[in-house]
Structure formats: structure tokens, C-alpha cells
Design a protein around this motif. Structure first.
Motif, short mmCIF file in Angstrom:
data_model
loop_
_atom_site.label_atom_id
_atom_site.label_comp_id
_atom_site.label_asym_id
_atom_site.label_seq_id
_atom_site.Cartn_x
_atom_site.Cartn_y
_atom_site.Cartn_z
N UNK A 223 0.84 -1.20 0.00
CA UNK A 223 0.00 0.00 0.00
C UNK A 223 0.87 1.25 0.00
N UNK A 224 0.27 2.37 -0.39
CA UNK A 224 0.97 3.65 -0.33
C UNK A 224 1.29 4.00 1.12
N UNK A 225 0.40 3.63 2.04
CA UNK A 225 0.63 3.89 3.46
C UNK A 225 1.90 3.20 3.94
N UNK A 226 2.15 1.98 3.45
CA UNK A 226 3.38 1.26 3.81
C UNK A 226 4.61 2.01 3.31
N UNK A 227 4.52 2.52 2.09
CA UNK A 227 5.63 3.30 1.53
C UNK A 227 5.86 4.57 2.34
#
Length: 211
Positions: free
Chosen positions: A51-55
Motif C-alpha cells: 500500500x501507499x501507506x506502507x511506503x
């Protein structure tokens, strides 16, 4: 402490953080959207970002490590004209490279990953030169230690070339060195270069640090 940018003959290294790259943009090259990503991450200490949140959280962690002076991580971008045209990759994100610092032992551990489309251009060796200059010329460390996962023969060949160039050595195989994200326990081969070996063998590193 760490320079914001580093420049070599063909590459520009920019601090990897929220200010220099959008989380969505960086997610694209670290996720399943990136062609060949499974080959890229096969021997890396991280899996593809889901996910973008992980990045975004990853970028947060890099900023924290930069602030406490334990890790300098950089975007790697080919310089304009190096790749021949914008379509061939000049200015694009080729990957990232950095230096993890253990101040107690005065040791730096370099790391790199490159998108598959940028393999075979000699960027890994040029990144190694930049990180050695950072470790020894800028940070005045005593040792650079390069771990290579057992089985990663392609990286071992590349590492052996620049370790030999700078008078370094192969220290041996470290068993049960670390655990991959999937839980697999792996061995590493360790190579080292001392500050003395580096200075005895470096001619003109052609590395520029910028604040």
C-alpha cells in the motif's frame, strides 16, 4: 552530518525522504506495479510494498534514521544525457542506495537496489564508489562491511570487483546472519574495506557532496 545530495560521473544521489519524492511515486517502483519486482526483491531485506501507506511509513523511518545519524538513504537518478534520452531513463528513479552506520564500531554498511530496467549499466559500482567516499572521506569511519546473501552470485561478482579495486578482503560466510521478511533464515558472505585500504587505492573518486 550526511550530505543532502551526492554526485558522481553519471549519477545523482538525492536524500530519500518525503520532501524529495512523493509516496505515491515511490510506491509505484516498490510495488507489484513495477516490472521485474520479484527478481529485484529476491535478495533484498524487504518485500514489495502493498500500500501507499506502507511506503509512507518507510519514508518516515528513513527520516528518523537520518535524524539520529544511523542511516543515509538516497534516490539514485541517472544524470541528464547519461542514458541518451529521457525515455532511456535520464532523471528517472533508478533505485536507491545508502549507508547504515554503526558509530560504536565505526563501521558503515552500504546497501543498494536497482529497478530491473537499470541493471547492467555499472550503476552498482558507481554507487559503491559514492558510499565509500561518504564513509571514509565525509564520515571518517574505519571500516565498510558489505554483506551479500548466499546464493546472490550476481551481486557477489559485482562486490568482489570493487572490493579488489580498493584492496579489501573476503572475511567469510556468516551463518544464520539474518531473517528475511518471509521468515527464512539466511547466510551472508561478508566483504570488508578499511579506511587505510581505501586511501591507499583511491585515485580521484570524482565524488561531490552537496548540502
Amino acid at each position: 552530518m550526511f550530505p543532502e545530495t551526492i554526485s558522481t560521473d553519471r549519477l545523482r544521489f538525492e536524500r530519500l525522504c518525503h520532501e524529495t519524492v512523493d509516496a505515491i511515486e515511490y510506491h509505484q517502483v516498490c510495488s507489484r506495479h513495477e516490472p521485474g519486482i520479484d527478481e529485484v526483491t529476491r535478495y533484498l531485506p524487504w518485500d514489495t510494498h502493498e500500500t501507499v501507506a506502507e511506503t509512507a511509513e518507510y519514508l518516515d523511518s528513513l527520516e528518523a534514521q537520518w535524524a539520529d545519524r544511523t542511516r543515509a538513504e538516497y534516490l539514485i537518478r541517472p544524470k541528464s544525457g547519461e542514458a541518451g534520452s529521457e525515455e532511456e531513463g535520464a532523471g528517472d528513479i533508478a533505485g536507491s542506495g545508502g549507508l547504515i552506520v554503526d558509530w560504536e564500531t565505526r563501521t558503515g554498511k552500504p546497501a543498494i537496489w536497482l529497478r530491473k530496467r537499470f541493471w547492467g549499466r555499472g550503476y552498482s559500482a558507481e554507487r559503491a564508489l559514492a558510499m565509500l567516499a561518504l564513509a571514509f572521506d565525509r564520515l571518517d569511519l574505519d571500516l565498510v562491511a558489505i554483506p551479500v546473501q548466499d546464493g546472490n552470485d550476481r551481486s557477489r561478482r559485482a562486490v568482489e570487483k570493487y572490493v579488489e579495486r580498493f584492496g579489501g578482503q573476503y572475511d567469510g560466510r556468516i551463518r544464520n546472519s539474518t531473517v528475511r521478511p518471509d521468515g527464512t533464515v539466511i547466510d551472508h558472505h561478508r566483504y570488508t574495506i578499511t579506511a587505510e585500504q581505501y586511501r591507499a587505492n583511491v585515485d580521484d573518486p570524482l565524488v561531490t557532496f552537496e548540502e
